[in-house]
Design a protein around this motif. Sequence first.
Motif, short mmCIF file in Angstrom:
data_model
loop_
_atom_site.label_atom_id
_atom_site.label_comp_id
_atom_site.label_asym_id
_atom_site.label_seq_id
_atom_site.Cartn_x
_atom_site.Cartn_y
_atom_site.Cartn_z
N ASP A 167 0.86 -1.18 0.00
CA ASP A 167 0.00 0.00 0.00
C ASP A 167 0.90 1.24 0.00
O ASP A 167 1.29 1.74 1.06
CB ASP A 167 -0.90 -0.03 1.23
N ALA A 168 1.24 1.71 -1.19
CA ALA A 168 2.17 2.84 -1.32
C ALA A 168 1.60 4.12 -0.71
O ALA A 168 2.33 4.90 -0.10
CB ALA A 168 2.51 3.05 -2.79
N SER A 169 0.30 4.35 -0.85
CA SER A 169 -0.28 5.60 -0.35
C SER A 169 -0.24 5.68 1.17
O SER A 169 -0.08 6.76 1.74
CB SER A 169 -1.70 5.80 -0.88
N ASN A 170 -0.37 4.54 1.83
CA ASN A 170 -0.31 4.52 3.30
C ASN A 170 1.04 4.04 3.82
O ASN A 170 1.20 3.85 5.03
CB ASN A 170 -1.43 3.66 3.87
N ARG A 171 1.98 3.82 2.89
CA ARG A 171 3.35 3.41 3.22
C ARG A 171 3.38 2.21 4.16
O ARG A 171 4.03 2.20 5.18
CB ARG A 171 4.11 4.60 3.81
N SER A 172 2.63 1.16 3.75
CA SER A 172 2.61 -0.06 4.54
C SER A 172 2.72 -1.28 3.63
O SER A 172 2.46 -1.21 2.43
CB SER A 172 1.32 -0.15 5.37
N VAL A 173 3.12 -2.39 4.25
CA VAL A 173 3.29 -3.64 3.54
C VAL A 173 3.17 -4.78 4.55
O VAL A 173 3.38 -4.57 5.74
CB VAL A 173 4.67 -3.68 2.82
N ALA A 174 2.84 -5.94 4.06
CA ALA A 174 2.85 -7.14 4.90
C ALA A 174 3.97 -8.06 4.42
O ALA A 174 4.35 -8.02 3.24
CB ALA A 174 1.50 -7.86 4.83
N ILE A 175 4.48 -8.87 5.32
CA ILE A 175 5.47 -9.89 5.00
C ILE A 175 4.87 -11.24 5.34
O ILE A 175 4.34 -11.43 6.44
CB ILE A 175 6.78 -9.67 5.77
N GLY A 176 4.93 -12.17 4.41
CA GLY A 176 4.37 -13.48 4.67
C GLY A 176 4.51 -14.41 3.48
O GLY A 176 5.43 -14.27 2.70
N TYR A 177 3.54 -15.33 3.36
CA TYR A 177 3.62 -16.40 2.37
C TYR A 177 4.97 -17.11 2.53
O TYR A 177 5.60 -17.48 1.55
CB TYR A 177 3.46 -15.87 0.94
N THR A 178 5.40 -17.24 3.76
CA THR A 178 6.71 -17.81 4.04
C THR A 178 6.59 -19.28 4.35
O THR A 178 5.76 -19.68 5.17
CB THR A 178 7.37 -17.09 5.24
N TRP A 179 7.40 -20.07 3.70
CA TRP A 179 7.58 -21.47 4.10
C TRP A 179 9.02 -21.87 3.83
O TRP A 179 9.67 -21.34 2.93
CB TRP A 179 6.57 -22.41 3.43
N LEU A 180 9.51 -22.75 4.67
CA LEU A 180 10.89 -23.21 4.60
C LEU A 180 10.95 -24.72 4.61
O LEU A 180 10.17 -25.37 5.33
CB LEU A 180 11.70 -22.71 5.80
N SER A 181 11.89 -25.26 3.86
CA SER A 181 12.11 -26.71 3.90
C SER A 181 12.46 -27.11 5.33
O SER A 181 12.93 -26.30 6.13
CB SER A 181 13.22 -27.11 2.94
N ARG A 182 12.21 -28.34 5.64
CA ARG A 182 12.47 -28.85 6.99
C ARG A 182 13.93 -28.61 7.38
O ARG A 182 14.23 -28.23 8.50
CB ARG A 182 12.12 -30.35 7.05
N SER A 183 14.85 -28.80 6.44
CA SER A 183 16.28 -28.66 6.73
C SER A 183 16.67 -27.23 7.09
O SER A 183 17.68 -27.01 7.77
CB SER A 183 17.11 -29.13 5.53
N ALA A 184 15.90 -26.24 6.67
CA ALA A 184 16.24 -24.84 6.92
C ALA A 184 15.56 -24.30 8.18
O ALA A 184 15.91 -23.21 8.65
CB ALA A 184 15.86 -23.98 5.72
N GLN A 185 14.62 -25.03 8.73
CA GLN A 185 13.92 -24.54 9.91
C GLN A 185 14.84 -24.58 11.12
O GLN A 185 15.64 -25.49 11.28
CB GLN A 185 12.66 -25.38 10.14
N GLY A 186 14.74 -23.54 11.94
CA GLY A 186 15.56 -23.46 13.14
C GLY A 186 16.97 -22.95 12.88
O GLY A 186 17.80 -22.92 13.80
N THR A 187 17.26 -22.55 11.65
CA THR A 187 18.57 -22.00 11.31
C THR A 187 18.49 -20.48 11.31
O THR A 187 17.44 -19.90 11.62
CB THR A 187 19.03 -22.49 9.92
N ARG A 188 19.54 -19.83 10.89
CA ARG A 188 19.55 -18.37 10.81
C ARG A 188 18.90 -17.85 9.53
O ARG A 188 18.79 -16.65 9.32
CB ARG A 188 20.98 -17.87 10.92
N ILE A 189 18.46 -18.76 8.68
CA ILE A 189 17.89 -18.36 7.40
C ILE A 189 16.62 -17.52 7.56
O ILE A 189 16.51 -16.44 6.97
CB ILE A 189 17.65 -19.59 6.50
N ASN A 190 15.66 -17.96 8.35
CA ASN A 190 14.42 -17.20 8.49
C ASN A 190 14.65 -15.85 9.17
O ASN A 190 14.17 -14.83 8.65
CB ASN A 190 13.35 -18.00 9.22
N PRO A 191 15.38 -15.79 10.29
CA PRO A 191 15.60 -14.46 10.87
C PRO A 191 16.31 -13.50 9.92
O PRO A 191 15.96 -12.32 9.83
CB PRO A 191 16.45 -14.73 12.11
N GLU A 192 17.31 -14.01 9.18
CA GLU A 192 18.02 -13.10 8.27
C GLU A 192 17.14 -12.71 7.09
O GLU A 192 17.19 -11.57 6.61
CB GLU A 192 19.32 -13.72 7.77
#
Length: 193
Positions: A87-112
């Motif tokens: 939403d450019a006029s209100n200068r907002s955005v959402a972050i999501g639609y996130t999924w990670l392979s099992r091997s990447a869960q619990g690593t530094r990948i998602n926080p970074e």
Amino acid sequence: MSTPFDPGPLLGEHVHLEPLTPDHVGELAAAADDPAIFRWTGSVVSDDTTARAYIDAALADTSRRAFLQRDARTGIAVGTTSYYQIDASNRSVAIGYTWLSRSAQGTRINPESKFLLLEHAFGSADVVRVEWHTDALNEQSRAAIGKLGAQFEGLLRKHRRRVDGTWRTTALFSMTDDEWPAARDVLRTRIDG
């Protein structure tokens, strides 16, 4: 036409975020290494056909910018994440639609990954608000969002349909530009630690 939410690749030490393209079909299908990944999502990736449908839907949504998440050390694709509800006029955005392979869960990948998206959103894209939405029953996601420094704002009842047709209550979280500097420092320490 390029927008502030078409930044090209966002590169970190642990993860590279690449704009999602049809060329990623095979890699995305391979990253979907456990059906449980999709328990809380609105779509399922299990093979090339469903990966292609996922990518086509992401690219067709004009208010979404999807990224492939790639492990920076191995070069292997490990999932996706997106900006959406831009939403450019209100200068907002959402972050999501996130999924990670099992091997990447619990690593530094998602926080970074979230660090890179937030740094770009509050920096170059000049937003004042970022939101996250998750199924109220998804305790793992709610905890992960909280660890980013996001504030819980409330519940949106009967907000979206789940894959099985039941109604989802959505937990709404947000972070503002005023909160980002402190959250940024904590998140950077978490990634570096």
